[in-house]
Design a protein around this motif. Sequence first.
Motif, PDB file in Angstrom:
ATOM      1  N   ASP A 104       7.264  -1.207   4.371  1.00  0.00           N
ATOM      2  CA  ASP A 104       6.606  -0.147   5.137  1.00  0.00           C
ATOM      3  C   ASP A 104       6.352   1.078   4.266  1.00  0.00           C
ATOM      4  N   ALA A 105       7.314   1.414   3.407  1.00  0.00           N
ATOM      5  CA  ALA A 105       7.152   2.568   2.519  1.00  0.00           C
ATOM      6  C   ALA A 105       6.020   2.329   1.529  1.00  0.00           C
ATOM      7  N   ILE A 106       5.922   1.100   1.032  1.00  0.00           N
ATOM      8  CA  ILE A 106       4.829   0.775   0.106  1.00  0.00           C
ATOM      9  C   ILE A 106       3.494   0.859   0.821  1.00  0.00           C
ATOM     10  N   ASP A 107       3.422   0.344   2.055  1.00  0.00           N
ATOM     11  CA  ASP A 107       2.185   0.423   2.826  1.00  0.00           C
ATOM     12  C   ASP A 107       1.795   1.862   3.080  1.00  0.00           C
ATOM     13  N   ASP A 108       2.774   2.718   3.429  1.00  0.00           N
ATOM     14  CA  ASP A 108       2.485   4.123   3.693  1.00  0.00           C
ATOM     15  C   ASP A 108       2.039   4.846   2.439  1.00  0.00           C
ATOM     16  N   ALA A 109       2.608   4.478   1.296  1.00  0.00           N
ATOM     17  CA  ALA A 109       2.214   5.112   0.041  1.00  0.00           C
ATOM     18  C   ALA A 109       0.770   4.780  -0.298  1.00  0.00           C
ATOM     19  N   GLY A 110       0.315   3.599   0.059  1.00  0.00           N
ATOM     20  CA  GLY A 110      -1.074   3.226  -0.197  1.00  0.00           C
ATOM     21  C   GLY A 110      -2.061   3.987   0.660  1.00  0.00           C
ATOM     22  N   ASP A 111      -1.584   4.547   1.770  1.00  0.00           N
ATOM     23  CA  ASP A 111      -2.458   5.295   2.660  1.00  0.00           C
ATOM     24  C   ASP A 111      -2.736   6.703   2.157  1.00  0.00           C
ATOM     25  N   ASP A 112      -2.060   7.143   1.076  1.00  0.00           N
ATOM     26  CA  ASP A 112      -2.211   8.506   0.580  1.00  0.00           C
ATOM     27  C   ASP A 112      -3.503   8.708  -0.200  1.00  0.00           C
ATOM     28  N   GLU A 113      -4.188   7.640  -0.552  1.00  0.00           N
ATOM     29  CA  GLU A 113      -5.412   7.781  -1.311  1.00  0.00           C
ATOM     30  C   GLU A 113      -6.489   8.411  -0.446  1.00  0.00           C
ATOM     31  N   ASP A 114      -7.251   9.317  -1.069  1.00  0.00           N
ATOM     32  CA  ASP A 114      -8.333   9.959  -0.342  1.00  0.00           C
ATOM     33  C   ASP A 114      -9.559   9.059  -0.353  1.00  0.00           C
ATOM     34  N   SER A 115     -10.259   9.051   0.747  1.00  0.00           N
ATOM     35  CA  SER A 115     -11.483   8.265   0.802  1.00  0.00           C
ATOM     36  C   SER A 115     -12.584   8.994   0.032  1.00  0.00           C
ATOM     37  N   ALA A 116     -13.662   8.301  -0.197  1.00  0.00           N
ATOM     38  CA  ALA A 116     -14.784   8.900  -0.920  1.00  0.00           C
ATOM     39  C   ALA A 116     -15.362  10.082  -0.141  1.00  0.00           C
ATOM     40  N   LEU A 117     -15.407   9.958   1.180  1.00  0.00           N
ATOM     41  CA  LEU A 117     -15.933  11.061   1.990  1.00  0.00           C
ATOM     42  C   LEU A 117     -15.014  12.278   1.919  1.00  0.00           C
ATOM     43  N   GLU A 118     -13.699  12.066   1.939  1.00  0.00           N
ATOM     44  CA  GLU A 118     -12.757  13.184   1.816  1.00  0.00           C
ATOM     45  C   GLU A 118     -12.930  13.878   0.475  1.00  0.00           C
TER      46      GLU A 118
END
Length: 150
Positions: A10-24
Amino acid sequence: MTDSKRIVDDAIDDAGDDEDSALEQLVAGVVVALIFLVGFGLLALGEWWFWVVFPVGFAGVLPAAIALVRIYESRRGDDADESMTTETEDALETLRRRYATGELSEEEFESKVERLLETETVADARESATARRREGDASETKRETEFDRD
């Protein structure tokens, strides 16, 4: 799966969510550029309060813009998930109807349902079917070539 392994996953999955999208990234870049443009523009015009633009921009406007982009993307993502679900449901309903009318045998129905559920979207299922047809045509051509040799 053990609890500790699940927590690490779960921690690894959450860490992957920190990337900003191209629109951001695009919105952040535009907002930062506007903050600098307005702030240094006011400095060039000789306004003594030019410095106010920087804390207001970086502490207020930039986070608000990023938050709005994330809200927009999350709502847009929900709509895409719903449309994908309805496509799959429509395809399953079509398979059920064809099976009920006798167009498909039980084996054909089960194999088509399995293939549909293995793919993410109906478009993926179509691509998969096209690829299988090409492979079938290639193997048939190979068999014909071998038959001609004999």
